[in-house]
Design a protein around this motif. Sequence first.
Motif, PDB file in Angstrom:
ATOM      1  N   ILE B  17       0.841  -1.199   0.000  1.00 13.96           N
ATOM      2  CA  ILE B  17       0.000   0.000   0.000  1.00 13.96           C
ATOM      3  C   ILE B  17       0.878   1.251   0.000  1.00 13.96           C
ATOM      4  O   ILE B  17       0.590   2.236  -0.683  1.00 13.96           O
ATOM      5  N   TRP B  20       2.112   1.735  -3.492  1.00 15.77           N
ATOM      6  CA  TRP B  20       1.014   2.280  -4.301  1.00 15.77           C
ATOM      7  C   TRP B  20       0.845   3.780  -4.051  1.00 15.77           C
ATOM      8  O   TRP B  20       0.681   4.558  -4.996  1.00 15.77           O
ATOM      9  N   LEU B  23       3.429   5.606  -5.859  1.00 16.97           N
ATOM     10  CA  LEU B  23       3.151   5.641  -7.302  1.00 16.97           C
ATOM     11  C   LEU B  23       2.109   6.707  -7.625  1.00 16.97           C
ATOM     12  O   LEU B  23       2.250   7.462  -8.592  1.00 16.97           O
ATOM     13  N   VAL B  24       1.052   6.766  -6.809  1.00 11.16           N
ATOM     14  CA  VAL B  24       0.004   7.768  -7.032  1.00 11.16           C
ATOM     15  C   VAL B  24       0.580   9.170  -6.817  1.00 11.16           C
ATOM     16  O   VAL B  24       0.312  10.093  -7.603  1.00 11.16           O
ATOM     17  N   THR B  27       2.564  10.158  -9.777  1.00 13.36           N
ATOM     18  CA  THR B  27       1.670  10.488 -10.896  1.00 13.36           C
ATOM     19  C   THR B  27       1.158  11.918 -10.743  1.00 13.36           C
ATOM     20  O   THR B  27       1.145  12.686 -11.711  1.00 13.36           O
ATOM     21  N   THR B  30       3.932  14.344 -11.657  1.00 12.47           N
ATOM     22  CA  THR B  30       4.234  14.426 -13.096  1.00 12.47           C
ATOM     23  C   THR B  30       3.115  15.164 -13.833  1.00 12.47           C
ATOM     24  O   THR B  30       3.380  15.925 -14.770  1.00 12.47           O
ATOM     25  N   VAL B  31       1.858  14.999 -13.406  1.00 11.12           N
ATOM     26  CA  VAL B  31       0.755  15.727 -14.044  1.00 11.12           C
ATOM     27  C   VAL B  31       0.855  17.218 -13.706  1.00 11.12           C
ATOM     28  O   VAL B  31       0.698  18.084 -14.570  1.00 11.12           O
ATOM     29  N   ALA B  50       8.851   8.543 -14.637  1.00 10.39           N
ATOM     30  CA  ALA B  50       8.348   7.251 -15.141  1.00 10.39           C
ATOM     31  C   ALA B  50       9.319   6.122 -14.786  1.00 10.39           C
ATOM     32  O   ALA B  50       8.893   5.015 -14.440  1.00 10.39           O
ATOM     33  N   LYS B  53       8.936   5.283 -11.148  1.00 14.17           N
ATOM     34  CA  LYS B  53       7.697   4.520 -10.961  1.00 14.17           C
ATOM     35  C   LYS B  53       7.866   3.065 -11.393  1.00 14.17           C
ATOM     36  O   LYS B  53       7.436   2.133 -10.705  1.00 14.17           O
ATOM     37  N   VAL B  57       7.487  -0.511  -9.280  1.00 10.44           N
ATOM     38  CA  VAL B  57       6.638  -1.648  -9.676  1.00 10.44           C
ATOM     39  C   VAL B  57       7.460  -2.926  -9.797  1.00 10.44           C
ATOM     40  O   VAL B  57       7.085  -3.971  -9.250  1.00 10.44           O
TER      41      VAL B  57
END
Lengths: 207, 100
Positions: B17, B20, B23-24, B27, B30-31, B50, B53, B57
């Motif tokens: 978790i 995760w 990772l979120v 994201t 990066t946005v 990327a 990330k 994973v």
Amino acid sequence: MNNEATLNHGHSHRDDLGSKMGMWLFLLTELLLFGGMFILYASYRYMYADNFKVAAMHLDTLIGSVNTILLLTSSLTVALSIAALQRKQTRFSVYLLLFTIVAGGAFLVNKYFEWSAKIGHGIYPKGPEMANLSDGEVIFYGLYYVMTGLHALHVIVGLVFIGFMVVFILKGKQTFDNFQRLENAGLYWHLVDIIWIFLFPLFYLIH
Amino acid sequence: MSENTHTQQHPGYGLYILVWAGLVGLTTITVALAGFNLAGLTVVTALAIAIVKSLLVTNYFMHVKTDSPVFRVFIFVCIAIFIVVIVLTFFDLTYRFPLK
């Protein structure tokens, strides 16, 4: 390797490490398949940098971001599902896999609406809008359809793969001490996730 | 030769978790960064994020960190081939189409 697993399952001739190695070799060929397309993208982006930026501005960053979160979360639930099966929490493991299938399905539904909107605007091979676009933009959309399309195909395959794992767990063919097939399905799903991790910024965030 | 390496280890739910959440978070970064004009650094930062990330994973979700080192060798060879091909492609490309 006379560990406990061998003694308990010596008769079934299982080779989990070999199975995983085979899966990884396959995954790396997939990586090179997409790698070739990334090189194509990089080459055309080098040649048409400005056109690529203009075209990328017309992709919906929100849908792309939502889809990224969906895939990341579905990867989490696959990883958790393997951990749950190892702890003999079989029912929880199945629920997590079902969640993964729902999230993957939602990804495809978003993709459907995204593609439909683009096609509705006449942006598809030989579409009416294509004549008004620059060479670089046409190439960008070509790469967009091929790369996200091939990726979506992998999502579909991954979902079928995971669907089989749900059946295997329910039938007791994948258990707390015999879950290599589930792990291989998970590896495939994570690879699909990794490819999207690169597709997302390259197509949606380069403006 | 059935060597089941995972029966001994039980990776915790908490770690997954946490990965995760990382990772979120990446994201979101990066946005958010895409909204700024970073000139030539836009692609570099997006790719760097990327890569981080995908390392998360592979190492945690795909268990490469705790698996046999042979998988790291597999991945290394694959990435090395990819880098050789992309470098050779760009030698050719920059020779044919030099940037003005």
